[in-house]
Structure formats: structure tokens, C-alpha cells
Scaffold this motif. Structure first.
Motif, mmCIF file in Angstrom:
data_model
loop_
_atom_site.group_PDB
_atom_site.id
_atom_site.type_symbol
_atom_site.label_atom_id
_atom_site.label_comp_id
_atom_site.label_asym_id
_atom_site.label_seq_id
_atom_site.Cartn_x
_atom_site.Cartn_y
_atom_site.Cartn_z
ATOM 1 N N ILE A 14 -0.648 0.480 -11.614
ATOM 2 C CA ILE A 14 0.516 1.165 -11.052
ATOM 3 C C ILE A 14 0.501 2.620 -11.508
ATOM 4 O O ILE A 14 0.692 2.908 -12.692
ATOM 5 C CB ILE A 14 1.824 0.485 -11.498
ATOM 6 C CG1 ILE A 14 1.859 -0.957 -11.005
ATOM 7 C CG2 ILE A 14 3.035 1.244 -10.984
ATOM 8 C CD1 ILE A 14 3.063 -1.752 -11.495
ATOM 9 N N SER A 16 0.941 5.546 -8.731
ATOM 10 C CA SER A 16 1.461 6.473 -7.731
ATOM 11 C C SER A 16 2.971 6.342 -7.581
ATOM 12 O O SER A 16 3.479 5.314 -7.125
ATOM 13 C CB SER A 16 0.794 6.233 -6.376
ATOM 14 O OG SER A 16 1.367 7.055 -5.383
ATOM 15 N N ARG A 63 8.841 -0.009 -9.210
ATOM 16 C CA ARG A 63 7.424 0.364 -9.308
ATOM 17 C C ARG A 63 7.273 1.873 -9.464
ATOM 18 O O ARG A 63 6.445 2.348 -10.255
ATOM 19 C CB ARG A 63 6.665 -0.135 -8.073
ATOM 20 C CG ARG A 63 5.153 0.055 -8.157
ATOM 21 C CD ARG A 63 4.456 -0.459 -6.910
ATOM 22 N NE ARG A 63 3.027 -0.223 -6.978
ATOM 23 C CZ ARG A 63 2.112 -1.103 -7.372
ATOM 24 N NH1 ARG A 63 2.494 -2.306 -7.748
ATOM 25 N NH2 ARG A 63 0.829 -0.795 -7.401
ATOM 26 N N ARG A 222 -6.243 -1.587 -8.094
ATOM 27 C CA ARG A 222 -6.625 -0.398 -7.319
ATOM 28 C C ARG A 222 -5.603 -0.186 -6.216
ATOM 29 O O ARG A 222 -5.544 -0.946 -5.249
ATOM 30 C CB ARG A 222 -8.023 -0.568 -6.720
ATOM 31 C CG ARG A 222 -9.135 -0.719 -7.761
ATOM 32 C CD ARG A 222 -10.431 -1.115 -7.093
ATOM 33 N NE ARG A 222 -10.783 -0.192 -6.020
ATOM 34 C CZ ARG A 222 -11.638 -0.502 -5.038
ATOM 35 N NH1 ARG A 222 -12.200 -1.697 -4.992
ATOM 36 N NH2 ARG A 222 -11.920 0.387 -4.105
ATOM 37 N N GLU A 223 -4.756 0.823 -6.367
ATOM 38 C CA GLU A 223 -3.682 1.032 -5.391
ATOM 39 C C GLU A 223 -4.209 1.391 -4.006
ATOM 40 O O GLU A 223 -3.539 1.116 -3.003
ATOM 41 C CB GLU A 223 -2.736 2.124 -5.891
ATOM 42 C CG GLU A 223 -1.867 1.676 -7.051
ATOM 43 C CD GLU A 223 -0.742 2.636 -7.359
ATOM 44 O OE1 GLU A 223 0.354 2.174 -7.717
ATOM 45 O OE2 GLU A 223 -0.974 3.867 -7.241
ATOM 46 N N TRP A 226 -4.553 -2.078 -2.881
ATOM 47 C CA TRP A 226 -3.326 -2.876 -3.001
ATOM 48 C C TRP A 226 -2.316 -2.530 -1.922
ATOM 49 O O TRP A 226 -1.751 -3.426 -1.284
ATOM 50 C CB TRP A 226 -2.706 -2.650 -4.386
ATOM 51 C CG TRP A 226 -1.543 -3.558 -4.680
ATOM 52 C CD1 TRP A 226 -1.583 -4.798 -5.241
ATOM 53 C CD2 TRP A 226 -0.155 -3.274 -4.425
ATOM 54 N NE1 TRP A 226 -0.311 -5.313 -5.354
ATOM 55 C CE2 TRP A 226 0.588 -4.398 -4.864
ATOM 56 C CE3 TRP A 226 0.528 -2.187 -3.880
ATOM 57 C CZ2 TRP A 226 1.972 -4.466 -4.762
ATOM 58 C CZ3 TRP A 226 1.915 -2.252 -3.776
ATOM 59 C CH2 TRP A 226 2.612 -3.384 -4.216
ATOM 60 N N TYR A 227 -2.095 -1.262 -1.683
ATOM 61 C CA TYR A 227 -1.065 -0.880 -0.709
ATOM 62 C C TYR A 227 -1.398 -1.327 0.715
ATOM 63 O O TYR A 227 -0.547 -1.919 1.393
ATOM 64 C CB TYR A 227 -0.794 0.626 -0.766
ATOM 65 C CG TYR A 227 0.227 0.990 -1.821
ATOM 66 C CD1 TYR A 227 1.584 0.754 -1.620
ATOM 67 C CD2 TYR A 227 -0.164 1.533 -3.043
ATOM 68 C CE1 TYR A 227 2.523 1.072 -2.596
ATOM 69 C CE2 TYR A 227 0.775 1.849 -4.025
ATOM 70 C CZ TYR A 227 2.112 1.604 -3.789
ATOM 71 O OH TYR A 227 3.043 1.908 -4.766
#
Length: 269
Positions: A14, A16, A63, A222-223, A226-227
Motif C-alpha cells: 500500500i 499510493s 487505504r 504490487r499496486e 492490484w488495482y
């Protein structure tokens, strides 16, 4: 000697603030949309969609706060609260999806002798019970986060993985039910395609989290991955189902989707 503090947010990938804040903001108009429909003409689907939107606003706000502050990231209680809100939110989306599917199947299949997949709709209370169990198991697993003994670490992984597998199974069943709508109910092609696509997105989302069990390092850290696979998939699924409206059966036996402003439209060709 003092031990070095663990940044649980950073360890989980987490980082961003902007991405989390944008997702929280995106759900605000969706909350208004579903909330208005829930007040104007209450139905289980729109109520669950409203609750899901609220939980997602809270989860993504938490978040963003975790990403914005090292102090927050090192606060194990703060991190667990985020996990609980995020996990519980997805269950409400599954509840909404199943209710939508059950309504359409029961409306078209009432009085008939449905097959195995349609009969599973009659056991929706058992499915909801399984999803509640998944919530409880997942929350129990989150309480072990931050513990250092190997037994606690293994226990946390076991509980979390069990919860993920239940969610995955529920998403697969939702996809099978949506395919049943296509093959057995022979309704409007566009409406059926939307429901199937939404179910595929839910399977994609849960498949991503299943992959985190077996891939090291976990893709969930890994965003950039993930997003799109975890956050955007469920958002699109919610919007797709929301465009169809509530399910009802008219006096001629045809299935109608009731929209807030538009006239009801039949799914019969």
C-alpha cells in the motif's frame, strides 16, 4: 533493545494515496445512485449495492490514510480495520449479485422443474451462510497479523486462504448461474451478456487473490496489478449490474428490469 516498527501498509504494497483517494471518490456518486434507488423503491440488490458502496468509500479512505502516513502504516489496529472493511465489502457485492441472479432465475423458472444449477438458487440462504463464514474466517485470520511465531503465521495463512477459496467458489457458482440464464432461460441477449460479464469480472477478481497464495512475492503487493485486477474489476461488475435495474415478473409472465427513471424493459426477445 527496541525492535524496529513494522510498516504493515508498506509490507502489503500500500503506497499510493492518489489511487486510493480516487477510488473512494468514484464510489461517492455510486452511493448516491444506489442510495436514491434504495429509498425510492427498496430492493435487496440496490440495498446491498448501497452498503457495498459505503464500505468501499470507507475502505479506500482507510487505504489512503495508511499510504499517507508511516505512523498509520505501523498501526496494526488501523491496518486490521482496513482489512475487515475491505473483505466485508466484497461479500456485500456477492450478496447483491446472487440476489440479482436468484430473482431472475426464480421469476423465469417458477412452477417449472429447474435443473441442478437453478435448484441451487433455492439454497441461497446456505450460500449466504457460507459467505458469512468466509467473513468470520477472514477476520479471524487478520487478528494474527503482526504476530511473529511461526505457528501464528501459519495459522493466519491457513485462515486467510480458506476464506479466499470460499469467495472463489462463490464467484464460480455465480458465473455458472449467469450461464444458466443464457442457456436455459433464453432471455434478452444484451441483459444476459451483461450479467455473464459481471460474473466473469468477479471470478477474475477472486482468481487474482487465489494466485497470491501460490506466487511469491505476492501479486497483491504490487499496486500496478492490484488495482486493475482487484479494485477495478469489482467496480465495473457493480456498475454493469446496476444498469439493469431490479428484476420483476409482469402480468404476462415476462421478466422486466425496472430502472429508476426509464420504463421497465423486458428481457424476453
Amino acid at each position: 533493545m527496541s525492535t524496529m516498527a513494522i510498516n504493515y501498509a508498506a509490507y502489503s504494497g500500500i503506497s499510493s494515496v492518489a489511487a486510493a483517494a480516487i477510488l473512494a471518490a468514484v464510489y461517492v456518486p455510486l452511493l448516491g445512485w444506489f442510495g436514491f434507488r434504495a429509498v425510492r423503491k427498496p430492493a435487496y440488490f440496490v440495498i446491498m449495492a448501497t452498503v457495498f458502496s459505503i464500505l468501499r468509500i470507507v475502505a479506500f479512505s482507510l487505504r489512503a490514510a495508511l499510504a499517507a502516513s508511516t505512523e498509520n502504516g505501523e498501526n496494526i489496529t488501523f491496518f486490521i480495520v482496513y482489512i475487515v472493511f475491505y473483505s466485508t465489502g466484497f461479500v456485500t457485492l456477492l450478496f447483491a449479485t446472487y440476489d440479482f441472479l436468484f430473482d431472475s432465475i426464480h421469476a423465469r423458472d417458477s412452477g417449472a422443474h429447474p435443473g441442478l444449477l437453478a435448484k441451487s438458487g433455492r439454497y441461497h440462504h446456505l450460500i449466504r451462510l457460507a459467505l458469512f463464514a468466509a467473513i468470520g474466517i477472514g477476520i479471524s485470520g487478520s487478528t494474527y497479523i503482526g504476530r511473529t511465531s511461526q505457528d501464528d503465521i501459519d495459522h493466519q495463512k491457513s485462515l486467510t486462504n480458506t476464506s479466499l477459496w470460499i469467495f472463489f467458489g462463490a464467484a464460480i457458482l455465480a458465473l455458472l448461474l449467469s450461464l444458466y440464464n443464457v442457456t436455459a432461460l433464453r432471455g434478452n441477449k444484451k441483459a444476459n451478456a451483461i450479467v455473464v460479464l459481471a460474473s466473469v469480472l468477479l471470478v477474475t477478481r477472486t482468481s487474482f487473490f487465489i494466485s497470491t497464495i501460490y506466487i511469491t512475492p505476492s501479486p497483491a503487493t504490487r499496486e500496478a496489478v492490484w488495482y486493475p485486477l482487484a479494485a477495478v474489476t469489482e467496480l465495473i461488475a457493480l456498475v454493469l449490474l446496476g444498469t439493469l435495474g431490479n428484476v420483476r415478473k409482469d402480468t404476462d409472465g415476462d421478466i422486466q428490469f425496472e430502472r429508476t427513471r426509464n420504463k421497465p424493459t423486458s428481457i424476453d426477445a
